[in-house]
Design an enzyme around this catalytic site. Structure first.
Site, short mmCIF file in Angstrom:
data_model
loop_
_atom_site.label_atom_id
_atom_site.label_comp_id
_atom_site.label_asym_id
_atom_site.label_seq_id
_atom_site.Cartn_x
_atom_site.Cartn_y
_atom_site.Cartn_z
N LYS A 1 -33.13 124.12 2.14
CA LYS A 1 -32.57 123.39 3.37
C LYS A 1 -31.01 122.56 2.28
O LYS A 1 -30.85 122.83 1.01
CB LYS A 1 -33.09 122.14 3.58
N SER B 1 -33.27 129.45 9.18
CA SER B 1 -33.10 128.23 9.38
C SER B 1 -31.72 127.78 8.62
O SER B 1 -31.11 126.81 8.92
CB SER B 1 -34.14 127.24 8.67
#
Length: 246
Positions: free
Chosen positions: A129, A57
């Site tokens: 993230k 990701s």
């Protein structure tokens, strides 16, 4: 008169070693090993900790299997995450991070060691993230050319890899269907952060449930809470061919 046969015999009342007990304990190899584990545990708990990147990701910034060093002191003393920071956080109940515990005891031990040391698979609830916006900031997508807009200004994101498709006039936020890059406008709640993956089209991040929507929908967002943030990722430790700051 002292018996010459016993003049050089050791005193039975005195221990074989003249050192105090505490010196003998602290001088042992077992004590040194125990102290090293304590110091190592304190460093991992309060200063810095390696983290294993489990998914794609955050490509191309981070690759699957990278080990990054997380600075656990980055946000102490009133400091807060900023737009662009890469953070590791413990995802709350709103995130899809459930997984069955390993049924193999060896795998369970390896998982535990990975979570504790950061040199193996991390826990299923720990994510990495990039911070897009913080408390009180307003976010929406997209600008005329398809950029995220934070507090009314398009956000420059040179790190984004394989974003969702967006074609002005053909597939944008005014067409039906709307581009999956489009997001409803939202103000980030108190003590919360909007986080996304750099591999934007392959990231189950804070905005994934809002993709393609244009009407306001506060219930579709997922937030990284202040108290859940472990720290800031600052450097890639492993593999050595990828050593670099973040």
């Amino acid at each position: 008169m002292m018996d010459p046969m016993t003049a050089d015999a050791p005193d039975a009342r005195r221990p074989a070693s003249g050192r105090p007990l505490w010196r003998r304990i602290t001088g042992s190899a077992w004590f040194h090993l125990f102290a090293a584990f304590v110091v190592f545990g304190l460093i991992l708990s309060f200063v810095a900790k390696p983290y294993w990147v489990p998914s794609g990701s955050m490509e191309q910034t981070l690759q699957v299997g990278d080990r990054v060093l997380v600075n656990r002191l980055a946000y102490v003393g009133g400091a807060t995450p900023h737009t662009g920071d890469i953070v590791v956080f413990d995802a709350g109940s709103g995130w899809d991070t459930t997984s069955a515990p390993p049924d193999n005891p060896i795998k369970a031990v390896l998982r535990w060691l990975g979570e504790v040391t950061g040199f193996g698979p991390s826990g299923p609830h720990t994510l990495i993230k990039r911070v897009i916006a913080g408390p009180g900031q307003t976010v929406k997508c997209c600008s005329a050319d398809g950029k995220l807009v934070v507090d009314g200004k398009p956000l420059a994101e040179p790190y984004v890899f394989q974003d969702f498709p967006f074609q002005p006039g053909t597939l944008d936020c005014t067409t039906t269907p709307a581009s999956p890059r489009c997001l409803p406008e939202v103000t980030v709640p108190k003590n919360s952060y909007l986080v996304m993956g750099d591999h934007r089209s392959n990231s189950s991040d804070g905005a994934i449930q809002c993709r393609g929507r244009t009407a306001p929908d506060a219930g579709c967002w997922r937030w990284a809470r202040s108290e859940e943030i472990v720290g800031k990722a600052v450097v890639i430790l492993w593999p050595v061919t990828r050593w670099s700051g973040l």
